[in-house]
Structure formats: C-alpha cells, structure tokens
Design a protein around this motif. Structure first.
Motif, PDB file in Angstrom:
ATOM      1  N   PHE A  87     -59.637 -48.917 -36.947  1.00  0.00           N
ATOM      2  CA  PHE A  87     -59.223 -50.182 -36.648  1.00  0.00           C
ATOM      3  C   PHE A  87     -59.590 -51.223 -37.588  1.00  0.00           C
ATOM      4  CE2 PHE A  87     -57.513 -47.251 -32.980  1.00  0.00           C
ATOM      5  CZ  PHE A  87     -56.435 -47.937 -32.366  1.00  0.00           C
ATOM      6  N   GLY A  88     -60.351 -51.068 -38.551  1.00  0.00           N
ATOM      7  CA  GLY A  88     -60.993 -51.809 -39.320  1.00  0.00           C
ATOM      8  C   GLY A  88     -61.968 -51.621 -39.936  1.00  0.00           C
ATOM      9  N   GLU A  89     -62.372 -51.359 -41.418  1.00  0.00           N
ATOM     10  CA  GLU A  89     -63.380 -51.443 -42.286  1.00  0.00           C
ATOM     11  C   GLU A  89     -64.335 -51.915 -42.153  1.00  0.00           C
ATOM     12  OE1 GLU A  89     -59.984 -49.395 -41.582  1.00  0.00           O
ATOM     13  OE2 GLU A  89     -60.742 -50.019 -43.765  1.00  0.00           O
ATOM     14  N   ILE A  90     -65.450 -52.995 -42.347  1.00  0.00           N
ATOM     15  CA  ILE A  90     -66.296 -53.319 -42.806  1.00  0.00           C
ATOM     16  C   ILE A  90     -67.186 -52.642 -43.896  1.00  0.00           C
ATOM     17  CG2 ILE A  90     -68.421 -54.606 -41.482  1.00  0.00           C
ATOM     18  CD1 ILE A  90     -66.769 -54.577 -39.302  1.00  0.00           C
ATOM     19  N   ALA A  91     -67.166 -53.548 -45.156  1.00  0.00           N
ATOM     20  CA  ALA A  91     -68.370 -53.824 -45.686  1.00  0.00           C
ATOM     21  C   ALA A  91     -68.499 -54.861 -46.473  1.00  0.00           C
ATOM     22  CB  ALA A  91     -67.830 -52.880 -47.059  1.00  0.00           C
ATOM     23  N   TYR A  92     -69.723 -55.566 -45.199  1.00  0.00           N
ATOM     24  CA  TYR A  92     -70.196 -56.887 -45.937  1.00  0.00           C
ATOM     25  C   TYR A  92     -68.701 -57.783 -45.091  1.00  0.00           C
ATOM     26  CZ  TYR A  92     -73.167 -55.863 -48.968  1.00  0.00           C
ATOM     27  OH  TYR A  92     -74.272 -55.111 -49.385  1.00  0.00           O
ATOM     28  N   ILE A  93     -67.727 -57.721 -45.217  1.00  0.00           N
ATOM     29  CA  ILE A  93     -66.678 -58.337 -44.695  1.00  0.00           C
ATOM     30  C   ILE A  93     -65.831 -56.978 -43.530  1.00  0.00           C
ATOM     31  CG2 ILE A  93     -66.656 -59.726 -46.378  1.00  0.00           C
ATOM     32  CD1 ILE A  93     -63.719 -59.238 -47.840  1.00  0.00           C
ATOM     33  N   LEU A  94     -64.418 -57.837 -42.863  1.00  0.00           N
ATOM     34  CA  LEU A  94     -63.113 -57.352 -42.296  1.00  0.00           C
ATOM     35  C   LEU A  94     -62.301 -56.739 -43.436  1.00  0.00           C
ATOM     36  CD1 LEU A  94     -62.398 -55.383 -39.858  1.00  0.00           C
ATOM     37  CD2 LEU A  94     -61.110 -57.849 -39.508  1.00  0.00           C
ATOM     38  N   LEU A  95     -62.061 -55.442 -43.936  1.00  0.00           N
ATOM     39  CA  LEU A  95     -61.148 -54.651 -45.136  1.00  0.00           C
ATOM     40  C   LEU A  95     -60.072 -53.851 -43.698  1.00  0.00           C
ATOM     41  CD1 LEU A  95     -63.753 -53.307 -47.264  1.00  0.00           C
ATOM     42  CD2 LEU A  95     -62.890 -55.086 -47.742  1.00  0.00           C
ATOM     43  N   ASN A  96     -58.954 -53.459 -45.124  1.00  0.00           N
ATOM     44  CA  ASN A  96     -57.725 -53.344 -44.273  1.00  0.00           C
ATOM     45  C   ASN A  96     -57.463 -51.677 -45.344  1.00  0.00           C
ATOM     46  OD1 ASN A  96     -56.032 -55.327 -42.922  1.00  0.00           O
ATOM     47  ND2 ASN A  96     -57.673 -53.938 -41.714  1.00  0.00           N
ATOM     48  N   GLN A  97     -56.568 -49.954 -44.529  1.00  0.00           N
ATOM     49  CA  GLN A  97     -56.365 -49.206 -45.413  1.00  0.00           C
ATOM     50  C   GLN A  97     -57.661 -49.266 -46.843  1.00  0.00           C
ATOM     51  OE1 GLN A  97     -51.975 -51.218 -45.620  1.00  0.00           O
ATOM     52  NE2 GLN A  97     -51.573 -49.694 -46.154  1.00  0.00           N
ATOM     53  N   THR A  98     -58.366 -48.777 -46.343  1.00  0.00           N
ATOM     54  CA  THR A  98     -59.350 -48.516 -47.046  1.00  0.00           C
ATOM     55  C   THR A  98     -60.842 -48.055 -46.583  1.00  0.00           C
ATOM     56  OG1 THR A  98     -59.710 -51.050 -47.521  1.00  0.00           O
ATOM     57  CG2 THR A  98     -61.596 -49.777 -48.167  1.00  0.00           C
ATOM     58  N   LEU A  99     -61.145 -46.946 -47.407  1.00  0.00           N
ATOM     59  CA  LEU A  99     -62.394 -46.092 -47.052  1.00  0.00           C
ATOM     60  C   LEU A  99     -63.204 -46.691 -47.598  1.00  0.00           C
ATOM     61  CD1 LEU A  99     -62.877 -42.172 -46.837  1.00  0.00           C
ATOM     62  CD2 LEU A  99     -64.352 -43.326 -47.937  1.00  0.00           C
ATOM     63  N   VAL A 100     -64.906 -46.862 -46.161  1.00  0.00           N
ATOM     64  CA  VAL A 100     -66.212 -47.490 -46.231  1.00  0.00           C
ATOM     65  C   VAL A 100     -67.413 -46.948 -46.865  1.00  0.00           C
ATOM     66  CG1 VAL A 100     -67.729 -48.936 -45.771  1.00  0.00           C
ATOM     67  CG2 VAL A 100     -65.011 -49.807 -45.925  1.00  0.00           C
ATOM     68  N   ARG A 101     -67.792 -46.213 -47.525  1.00  0.00           N
ATOM     69  CA  ARG A 101     -68.367 -45.409 -48.104  1.00  0.00           C
ATOM     70  C   ARG A 101     -70.278 -45.992 -48.144  1.00  0.00           C
ATOM     71  NH1 ARG A 101     -70.312 -45.272 -53.099  1.00  0.00           N
ATOM     72  NH2 ARG A 101     -71.789 -43.133 -52.276  1.00  0.00           N
ATOM     73  N   LEU A 102     -71.140 -44.785 -47.543  1.00  0.00           N
ATOM     74  CA  LEU A 102     -72.586 -45.443 -47.626  1.00  0.00           C
ATOM     75  C   LEU A 102     -73.458 -44.461 -47.830  1.00  0.00           C
ATOM     76  CD1 LEU A 102     -74.542 -48.106 -45.824  1.00  0.00           C
ATOM     77  CD2 LEU A 102     -75.431 -45.963 -45.536  1.00  0.00           C
ATOM     78  N   ASP A 103     -74.436 -44.391 -48.546  1.00  0.00           N
ATOM     79  CA  ASP A 103     -75.240 -43.427 -48.856  1.00  0.00           C
ATOM     80  C   ASP A 103     -76.481 -43.368 -49.248  1.00  0.00           C
ATOM     81  OD1 ASP A 103     -75.950 -41.315 -49.588  1.00  0.00           O
ATOM     82  OD2 ASP A 103     -74.857 -40.166 -51.562  1.00  0.00           O
ATOM     83  N   ILE A 104     -77.557 -42.841 -49.426  1.00  0.00           N
ATOM     84  CA  ILE A 104     -78.742 -43.255 -49.809  1.00  0.00           C
ATOM     85  C   ILE A 104     -79.365 -42.390 -50.679  1.00  0.00           C
ATOM     86  CG2 ILE A 104     -81.531 -43.763 -48.252  1.00  0.00           C
ATOM     87  CD1 ILE A 104     -79.850 -43.834 -45.264  1.00  0.00           C
ATOM     88  N   ASN A 105     -79.924 -42.915 -51.673  1.00  0.00           N
ATOM     89  CA  ASN A 105     -80.730 -42.218 -52.599  1.00  0.00           C
ATOM     90  C   ASN A 105     -82.112 -42.617 -52.730  1.00  0.00           C
ATOM     91  OD1 ASN A 105     -77.628 -41.433 -52.758  1.00  0.00           O
ATOM     92  ND2 ASN A 105     -77.029 -43.084 -53.494  1.00  0.00           N
ATOM     93  N   LYS A 106     -83.143 -41.901 -54.063  1.00  0.00           N
ATOM     94  CA  LYS A 106     -83.891 -42.530 -54.274  1.00  0.00           C
ATOM     95  C   LYS A 106     -83.620 -43.598 -56.102  1.00  0.00           C
ATOM     96  CE  LYS A 106     -85.886 -37.760 -53.393  1.00  0.00           C
ATOM     97  NZ  LYS A 106     -86.388 -36.902 -54.187  1.00  0.00           N
ATOM     98  N   ALA A 107     -84.675 -44.453 -55.187  1.00  0.00           N
ATOM     99  CA  ALA A 107     -84.544 -45.502 -56.723  1.00  0.00           C
ATOM    100  C   ALA A 107     -84.802 -44.953 -57.283  1.00  0.00           C
ATOM    101  CB  ALA A 107     -85.482 -46.348 -55.383  1.00  0.00           C
TER     102      ALA A 107
END
Length: 329
Positions: A308-328
C-alpha cells in the motif's frame, strides 16, 4: 539474498536457525512465528514466480544470507524521528508501516526531515489487507524481537553487513511526466488531501477540475526531483466535499505533471526491469497490481509483496522498490 514462498513451519525453522529475514503474509500466519531476527507485515497480494496472486496460506520471505547480524526494533508513531538511531555503519535498514495509521501519515509528511534518515539505505513498504477487508481489519506490522503485532508505529530491521559488501537501493518507475508541457499543478499546502490547486498559474477547485477535464485518476501526478521522478497517486475525488485525496502527500510549491498514458502495464514493467538483475528484494504497489491487472502476470524477474506504499528513504506510490547486496568494487 533469497526470495521464497514458504509455509509457517518452514519459516519458523529458518527463524530458529538464526536467519535474518523480512516476511510478508496474512496476519494469522505471521502471528504463529517464533521470536528472532525478523520483521513482518500484512498483505495477501504478491508477485510470484508465476505471476501476481492472492496467497493466504503461505508467507513470502526474503532471507539476507549476507547479513552478519540484525536487530529488530519497534518505534511508536511519536518517536519516528529516531529511526536513524539504530543504523549500523556499513549496513542498511528495512522498515514497515501499517497503512492508514498515524505513523503512515507522519512518516509521509515529515520523514525527509528526520535526523540522519538518508545516512544509509532505508527500504520497505506500507502494509495492507485484502481490499475487501479495508475498514474491518487493520493492517499490521510484526516485531520479531517480541513477536508482537502493531497497527500503529513502525518496525525496523537494522542489518549489519561484513566488510566488502555494498547495498544498491533503487526504484523502478514506469511512469514519466506527460507530453503536455503546458499543464502543471502546484498545491498550497503539503498533505494527503486538497481542495485547491494551481493549474497553469490559476487557482481552481481541484475536484471539479479533475471531473470537468476527464483526468484519468489511474495515472499519478509526477514530480521531478533533480531527475528522480516521484509519483503521487490519486486515491479519491469527492464531488460533494470538493476534496481530492492522495495515497502519498503532495508537497506545497512542488510542480507536478500528470503522467503519460501507458500501453500494457505488465509489459512496461518487464521492459523496465530488463537488465536489473535477479534475486533482489522488491515490493510493488497495489495500484500497479490493480490497474495493470497483474494477476497471473509477471513483472520481469522481480517477485515480492504487493503493498500500500513503497519506501526508498521516502514514501512512494505506483513504484517498484528494489534492494540488492553486492560485493564492493
């Protein structure tokens, strides 16, 4: 990182083994889980390996196998400015907020001003319920440290990572500002609703303007923040009260434009996701699920809860938020 749809016994076994996880599913399932290094939130909508679906008998789990530790934490709505107090150097934080709660409104309006909020990746979502249960069943968040459910406040999972790892937090927004460069909207006050707007320099009754101009309310208003496009979706237009409500707050003085019309939603997501990789944590908006008729349809390689809402630091709408962990590098 691993995404799976699992039974309660399977998830419980993972928790007891010490896995660091974020979990989504029906409240009755989440309530059965033991204490551990996890947070959870309610939803019954998901994008699975086979497409969008309503699932009530299993839980969607993202396991952060790369984590070296994690601390679940609950904050009441009056203490949200302390979100960054639990940040771990070199790590990231997951957050869940119940829809329609005071915390939802508070974070949406004031979150950008919280001290240190942007000092590390902060990702998550607004929890919900089946659309038929809105008003009769409250969305919940679960604190894995205590196993308790809350319909107010936020839950956080502060995740530590070993050296040599980096976090990539991004959004996939399939909308762009429309081609009508002469049509812009600004609002006199920040908030989740308005009666007035300034359209091309002239103040209007916004509800009447939307109705008279046949604006498609499935399309969000889009603001351009230094090249980052941020959506605000229209929730309701009430001609009796003259009020227009939103799923995220408009910001006073910011210029918005109506998004351009899409062709096929599912195809647009698949095209936008191409080349983004696989295996990431992601969440997708309930409006995309509904307006795009995503049941049974895939959105590229991304699976995860529908929210019902996505968060990438702030609240977003009609958006896909993705997070991944990688080797530096």
């Amino acid at each position: 990182m691993k995404n799976e749809m699992l039974s309660v016994p399977e998830v419980s076994a993972r928790i007891r083994e010490g896995a660091v996880m974020v979990i989504a599913g029906d409240e009755t399932l989440l309530a059965q889980l033991p204490r551990g290094a996890w947070i959870g939130g309610t939803t019954v909508y998901f994008v699975t390996d086979t497409g969008g679906a309503v699932v009530r008998d299993r839980l969607f789990v993202t396991t952060f196998a790369e984590a070296s530790g994690a601390t679940p934490r609950y904050l009441p709505h009056g203490s949200l400015s302390h979100i960054a107090d639990g940040y771990v150097t070199g790590g990231f934080t997951m957050i869940m907020i119940p829809a329609f709660s005071l915390a939802h409104s508070e974070f949406a309006v004031a979150g950008q001003e919280y001290p240190g909020l942007f000092d590390q990746p902060l990702a998550g979502w607004v929890t919900g319920v089946h659309l038929d249960e809105i008003g009769t069943r409250a969305p919940k968040v679960f604190d894995g440290a205590t196993g308790m459910a809350h319909d107010e406040g936020v839950v956080l999972l502060h995740v530590a990572l070993p050296e040599g790892r980096m976090v990539d937090l991004d959004i996939l927004n399939i909308f762009a500002q429309g081609d009508n460069a002469d049509l812009s909207f600004t609002f006199p006050e920040s908030g989740f609703s308005t009666r007035k707007a300034t359209v091309n320099g002239a103040e209007v009754d916004f509800a009447a303007y939307v109705a008279q101009n046949g604006i498609d309310t499935r399309l969000p208003l889009v603001a351009n923040y230094a090249g980052a496009l941020v959506n605000v979706s229209i929730r309701d237009v009430n001609p009796d009260t003259g009020e227009v409500s939103f799923y995220a707050p408009v910001v006073a003085g910011v210029e918005y434009r109506l998004a351009g019309a899409l062709g096929n939603y599912a195809e647009a997501f698949a095209e936008g996701a191409e080349g983004k990789g696989e295996g990431q944590y992601s969440c997708n908006c309930i409006l995309n699920y509904l307006y795009g008729d995503l049941e049974g349809k895939r959105t590229g390689s991304f699976t995860g809860p529908v929210t019902f809402g996505e968060i990438a630091y702030i609240l977003l709408n009609q958006t896909l938020v993705r997070l991944d962990i990688n080797k530096a590098a």
